[in-house]
Design a protein around this motif. Structure first.
Motif, PDB file in Angstrom:
ATOM      1  N   MET A   7       0.835  -1.192   0.000  1.00  0.00           N
ATOM      2  CA  MET A   7       0.000   0.000   0.000  1.00  0.00           C
ATOM      3  C   MET A   7       0.876   1.249   0.000  1.00  0.00           C
ATOM      4  SD  MET A   7      -2.963  -1.174   2.649  1.00  0.00           S
ATOM      5  CE  MET A   7      -3.775   0.408   2.588  1.00  0.00           C
ATOM      6  N   ALA A   8       0.449   2.266  -0.725  1.00  0.00           N
ATOM      7  CA  ALA A   8       1.227   3.499  -0.791  1.00  0.00           C
ATOM      8  C   ALA A   8       0.294   4.679  -1.025  1.00  0.00           C
ATOM      9  CB  ALA A   8       2.248   3.422  -1.924  1.00  0.00           C
ATOM     10  N   TRP A   9       0.761   5.849  -0.678  1.00  0.00           N
ATOM     11  CA  TRP A   9       0.036   7.062  -1.028  1.00  0.00           C
ATOM     12  C   TRP A   9       0.842   7.809  -2.063  1.00  0.00           C
ATOM     13  CZ3 TRP A   9       2.487  11.688   0.343  1.00  0.00           C
ATOM     14  CH2 TRP A   9       3.419  11.624   1.367  1.00  0.00           C
ATOM     15  N   VAL A  10       0.133   8.584  -2.865  1.00  0.00           N
ATOM     16  CA  VAL A  10       0.770   9.333  -3.942  1.00  0.00           C
ATOM     17  C   VAL A  10       0.599  10.815  -3.641  1.00  0.00           C
ATOM     18  CG1 VAL A  10       0.747   9.821  -6.425  1.00  0.00           C
ATOM     19  CG2 VAL A  10       0.237   7.510  -5.599  1.00  0.00           C
ATOM     20  N   CYS A  11       1.658  11.574  -3.807  1.00  0.00           N
ATOM     21  CA  CYS A  11       1.578  13.014  -3.595  1.00  0.00           C
ATOM     22  C   CYS A  11       2.227  13.723  -4.773  1.00  0.00           C
ATOM     23  CB  CYS A  11       2.231  13.412  -2.281  1.00  0.00           C
ATOM     24  SG  CYS A  11       3.971  12.975  -2.156  1.00  0.00           S
TER      25      CYS A  11
END
Length: 57
Positions: A7-11
């Motif tokens: 899982m990862a977040w994108v910015c």
């Protein structure tokens, strides 16, 4: 690698580039420390003054 570790977040940055960062706490801490280094006591006080300083990396 487990599903949680993938899982990862994108910015996005002001220059239009996108970055992905892992959500898994251990990987997130490792990656942030490698990229930015530890917070200094002054930075800590400026951003989270109500929490006693501790070494972040």
């Amino acid at each position: 690698m487990t599903a949680a570790e993938r899982m990862a977040w994108v910015c996005g940055a002001e220059n239009g580039r996108f970055f992905t960062r892992p959500i898994a706490a251990v990987r997130l801490i490792r990656d942030l420390c490698a990229r930015s280094g530890p917070l200094t006591a002054q930075e800590w006080k400026a951003h989270i003054p109500d929490v006693p300083y501790r070494n972040t990396c």
